[in-house]
Design a protein around this motif. Structure first.
Motif, PDB file in Angstrom:
ATOM      1  N   HIS A 145       0.673  -1.172  -0.163  1.00  0.00           N
ATOM      2  CA  HIS A 145      -0.156  -0.027   0.040  1.00  0.00           C
ATOM      3  C   HIS A 145       0.822   1.316   0.092  1.00  0.00           C
ATOM      4  CE1 HIS A 145      -2.859  -3.012   1.005  1.00  0.00           C
ATOM      5  NE2 HIS A 145      -2.871  -2.885   2.143  1.00  0.00           N
ATOM      6  N   LEU A 146       0.881   1.855  -1.124  1.00  0.00           N
ATOM      7  CA  LEU A 146       1.617   3.307  -1.184  1.00  0.00           C
ATOM      8  C   LEU A 146       0.980   4.479  -0.967  1.00  0.00           C
ATOM      9  CD1 LEU A 146       3.618   1.983  -4.492  1.00  0.00           C
ATOM     10  CD2 LEU A 146       4.077   1.379  -2.158  1.00  0.00           C
ATOM     11  N   LEU A 147       1.626   5.189   0.096  1.00  0.00           N
ATOM     12  CA  LEU A 147       0.959   6.327   0.558  1.00  0.00           C
ATOM     13  C   LEU A 147       1.927   7.623   0.385  1.00  0.00           C
ATOM     14  CD1 LEU A 147       0.519   5.434   4.541  1.00  0.00           C
ATOM     15  CD2 LEU A 147      -0.667   4.917   2.343  1.00  0.00           C
ATOM     16  N   VAL A 162       2.715  -2.710 -14.815  1.00  0.00           N
ATOM     17  CA  VAL A 162       3.205  -3.985 -14.964  1.00  0.00           C
ATOM     18  C   VAL A 162       4.219  -4.381 -15.503  1.00  0.00           C
ATOM     19  CG1 VAL A 162       2.258  -6.321 -15.127  1.00  0.00           C
ATOM     20  CG2 VAL A 162       0.639  -4.835 -14.033  1.00  0.00           C
ATOM     21  N   GLY A 163       5.160  -4.952 -15.079  1.00  0.00           N
ATOM     22  CA  GLY A 163       6.501  -4.939 -16.131  1.00  0.00           C
ATOM     23  C   GLY A 163       7.622  -4.235 -15.615  1.00  0.00           C
ATOM     24  N   ASP A 164       7.241  -2.946 -15.078  1.00  0.00           N
ATOM     25  CA  ASP A 164       8.341  -2.163 -14.650  1.00  0.00           C
ATOM     26  C   ASP A 164       9.364  -2.563 -13.436  1.00  0.00           C
ATOM     27  OD1 ASP A 164       7.488  -0.318 -16.323  1.00  0.00           O
ATOM     28  OD2 ASP A 164       6.372   1.075 -14.763  1.00  0.00           O
ATOM     29  N   GLN A 165      10.254  -2.360 -13.500  1.00  0.00           N
ATOM     30  CA  GLN A 165      11.418  -2.825 -12.427  1.00  0.00           C
ATOM     31  C   GLN A 165      11.591  -1.557 -11.489  1.00  0.00           C
ATOM     32  OE1 GLN A 165      14.713  -5.470 -13.657  1.00  0.00           O
ATOM     33  NE2 GLN A 165      13.564  -5.466 -15.664  1.00  0.00           N
ATOM     34  N   VAL A 166      11.148  -1.362 -10.398  1.00  0.00           N
ATOM     35  CA  VAL A 166      11.253  -0.198  -9.544  1.00  0.00           C
ATOM     36  C   VAL A 166      12.174  -0.287  -8.288  1.00  0.00           C
ATOM     37  CG1 VAL A 166       9.073   0.504 -10.576  1.00  0.00           C
ATOM     38  CG2 VAL A 166       9.020  -0.846  -8.388  1.00  0.00           C
ATOM     39  N   ARG A 167      12.339   0.946  -7.674  1.00  0.00           N
ATOM     40  CA  ARG A 167      12.751   0.803  -6.315  1.00  0.00           C
ATOM     41  C   ARG A 167      12.220   1.898  -5.372  1.00  0.00           C
ATOM     42  NH1 ARG A 167      19.288   1.889  -4.438  1.00  0.00           N
ATOM     43  NH2 ARG A 167      18.853   1.419  -2.237  1.00  0.00           N
ATOM     44  N   LEU A 168      11.766   1.519  -4.307  1.00  0.00           N
ATOM     45  CA  LEU A 168      10.870   2.482  -3.451  1.00  0.00           C
ATOM     46  C   LEU A 168      11.711   2.667  -2.215  1.00  0.00           C
ATOM     47  CD1 LEU A 168       7.493   0.533  -4.092  1.00  0.00           C
ATOM     48  CD2 LEU A 168       8.348   2.728  -5.165  1.00  0.00           C
ATOM     49  N   ARG A 169      11.618   3.724  -1.414  1.00  0.00           N
ATOM     50  CA  ARG A 169      12.375   3.902  -0.188  1.00  0.00           C
ATOM     51  C   ARG A 169      11.216   4.983   0.299  1.00  0.00           C
ATOM     52  NH1 ARG A 169      16.601   5.517  -3.791  1.00  0.00           N
ATOM     53  NH2 ARG A 169      18.388   3.968  -3.924  1.00  0.00           N
ATOM     54  N   GLY A 170      11.225   4.729   1.656  1.00  0.00           N
ATOM     55  CA  GLY A 170      10.367   5.554   2.547  1.00  0.00           C
ATOM     56  C   GLY A 170      10.221   4.871   4.067  1.00  0.00           C
ATOM     57  N   GLN A 171       9.163   4.873   4.550  1.00  0.00           N
ATOM     58  CA  GLN A 171       8.886   4.326   5.773  1.00  0.00           C
ATOM     59  C   GLN A 171       7.551   3.256   5.892  1.00  0.00           C
ATOM     60  OE1 GLN A 171       9.363   7.935   5.854  1.00  0.00           O
ATOM     61  NE2 GLN A 171      11.617   7.502   6.101  1.00  0.00           N
ATOM     62  N   LEU A 172       7.989   2.209   6.449  1.00  0.00           N
ATOM     63  CA  LEU A 172       6.527   1.337   6.907  1.00  0.00           C
ATOM     64  C   LEU A 172       5.956   1.999   7.990  1.00  0.00           C
ATOM     65  CD1 LEU A 172       8.279  -2.003   6.675  1.00  0.00           C
ATOM     66  CD2 LEU A 172       6.817  -1.167   4.853  1.00  0.00           C
ATOM     67  N   THR A 201       2.409  -1.302   4.103  1.00  0.00           N
ATOM     68  CA  THR A 201       2.144   0.043   4.027  1.00  0.00           C
ATOM     69  C   THR A 201       3.186   0.957   4.028  1.00  0.00           C
ATOM     70  OG1 THR A 201      -0.057  -0.457   5.177  1.00  0.00           O
ATOM     71  CG2 THR A 201       0.451   1.687   4.817  1.00  0.00           C
ATOM     72  N   LEU A 202       3.610   1.636   2.876  1.00  0.00           N
ATOM     73  CA  LEU A 202       4.768   2.596   2.533  1.00  0.00           C
ATOM     74  C   LEU A 202       4.592   3.820   2.377  1.00  0.00           C
ATOM     75  CD1 LEU A 202       7.868   2.382   2.527  1.00  0.00           C
ATOM     76  CD2 LEU A 202       7.641   1.788   0.117  1.00  0.00           C
ATOM     77  N   PHE A 203       5.009   4.756   3.159  1.00  0.00           N
ATOM     78  CA  PHE A 203       4.977   5.888   2.852  1.00  0.00           C
ATOM     79  C   PHE A 203       6.079   6.370   2.146  1.00  0.00           C
ATOM     80  CE2 PHE A 203       5.483  10.703   3.313  1.00  0.00           C
ATOM     81  CZ  PHE A 203       4.042  11.107   3.257  1.00  0.00           C
ATOM     82  N   VAL A 204       5.915   6.692   0.809  1.00  0.00           N
ATOM     83  CA  VAL A 204       7.084   6.877  -0.120  1.00  0.00           C
ATOM     84  C   VAL A 204       7.549   8.113   0.044  1.00  0.00           C
ATOM     85  CG1 VAL A 204       7.449   6.737  -2.599  1.00  0.00           C
ATOM     86  CG2 VAL A 204       5.739   5.216  -1.672  1.00  0.00           C
ATOM     87  N   ARG A 205       9.127   7.950   0.125  1.00  0.00           N
ATOM     88  CA  ARG A 205       9.814   9.353  -0.055  1.00  0.00           C
ATOM     89  C   ARG A 205      10.713   9.237  -1.473  1.00  0.00           C
ATOM     90  NH1 ARG A 205       8.204  12.515   4.270  1.00  0.00           N
ATOM     91  NH2 ARG A 205       8.108  11.369   6.369  1.00  0.00           N
ATOM     92  N   ASP A 206      10.847   8.294  -1.823  1.00  0.00           N
ATOM     93  CA  ASP A 206      11.781   8.214  -3.159  1.00  0.00           C
ATOM     94  C   ASP A 206      11.596   7.088  -3.883  1.00  0.00           C
ATOM     95  OD1 ASP A 206      14.075   9.409  -4.872  1.00  0.00           O
ATOM     96  OD2 ASP A 206      14.892   7.475  -4.298  1.00  0.00           O
ATOM     97  N   LEU A 207      11.016   7.254  -5.141  1.00  0.00           N
ATOM     98  CA  LEU A 207      10.721   6.338  -6.190  1.00  0.00           C
ATOM     99  C   LEU A 207      11.669   6.336  -7.249  1.00  0.00           C
ATOM    100  CD1 LEU A 207       8.766   4.367  -8.177  1.00  0.00           C
ATOM    101  CD2 LEU A 207       7.620   6.618  -8.672  1.00  0.00           C
ATOM    102  N   GLU A 208      12.352   5.160  -7.729  1.00  0.00           N
ATOM    103  CA  GLU A 208      13.086   4.995  -8.849  1.00  0.00           C
ATOM    104  C   GLU A 208      12.744   4.092  -9.864  1.00  0.00           C
ATOM    105  OE1 GLU A 208      17.979   4.445  -9.897  1.00  0.00           O
ATOM    106  OE2 GLU A 208      17.298   4.144  -7.694  1.00  0.00           O
TER     107      GLU A 208
END
Length: 243
Positions: A145-147, A162-172, A201-208
């Motif tokens: 769940h991305l916040l 769908v099919g994207d390769q991603v990196r997510l950083r933040g806080q659960l 449940t991830l509060f997203v700080r950075d998306l790559e």
């Protein structure tokens, strides 16, 4: 064969091919090494904080810092026309759910033998191959769940496919509000759980975006739609020929 009929048939074929190949997952050799790693979870450095989105005041309580790279195998947008739970819950923070695979699941290609789909708050997985139900593959799969309270980040999250390769950083984190009723949603803090409450449940700080899914199936869909419109225009613009 008339020009109109030719355009309609070509358009239908392009549209069908576009939908058939859209959301097709990349083969294991095409996954980047970053997706083979497990998520990194550390003690939360961010204290609880408040934010305001969609006319609602929220309280976010970070539980851990989180860094995950993986392959998007299914997704759900909270703005989907059939999604009623987010609206009923006054939940404007959870903009997108991404079902991701990583680690052993990505490295061994177990996901290629699985089928995925998303509901409003869940990722469904099915397979006829018993080998994919090994614990190391199941723990390398999660619904996230991305916040975000950033309109720019929300647009980027909604642009993932769908099919994207991603990196997510933040806080659960857990989050709550009192907009007419008491609402709270928590988060999993382990990759070992399954079922209800196992989502991160991830509060997203950075998306790559590490590698995007091929765009040509969507281009083919647009081409097919344009050809069909052109065929319909030619059909109705043609002179009437009495029988």
């Amino acid at each position: 064969m008339s020009a109109a009929r030719t355009l309609l048939l070509l358009g239908a074929a392009a549209l069908a091919l576009g939908f058939a190949f859209d959301a097709r997952l990349p083969a294991r050799p095409l996954l980047l090494p970053a997706t083979h790693a497990d998520p990194v979870q550390t003690a939360a450095a961010q204290p609880a904080f408040a934010t305001h989105v969609g006319g609602v005041d929220y309280r976010i309580a970070p539980a851990a810092d989180y860094d995950i790279a993986g392959l998007v195998v299914s997704r759900h947008d909270a703005e989907a026309w059939w999604d009623w739970i987010h609206a009923a819950s006054n939940d404007h923070l959870n903009v997108v759910d991404l079902c991701l695979i990583w680690g052993a699941n990505a490295a061994d290609g177990a996901y290629e033998k699985m089928s995925f789909s998303s509901g409003q708050f869940v990722c469904y997985v099915s397979s006829k191959d018993a080998s994919v139900w090994r614990p190391e593959y199941l723990r390398s799969l999660s619904n996230n769940h991305l916040l975000t309270d950033s309109a720019a980040v929300a647009r980027r999250l909604r642009g993932l496919r769908v099919g994207d390769q991603v990196r997510l950083r933040g806080q659960l984190a857990s989050y709550s509000h009192d907009a007419g009723f008491a609402f709270t949603r928590g988060t999993s803090l382990t990759r070992e759980d399954t079922g209800n409450g196992a989502c991160e449940t991830l509060f997203v700080r950075d998306l790559e975006v590490l590698r995007k899914a091929p765009a040509w199936p969507r281009w083919l869909q647009w081409l097919g739609a344009l050809l069909i419109l052109g065929g319909l225009w030619r059909w109705y613009a043609a002179p009437h020929r009495p029988r």
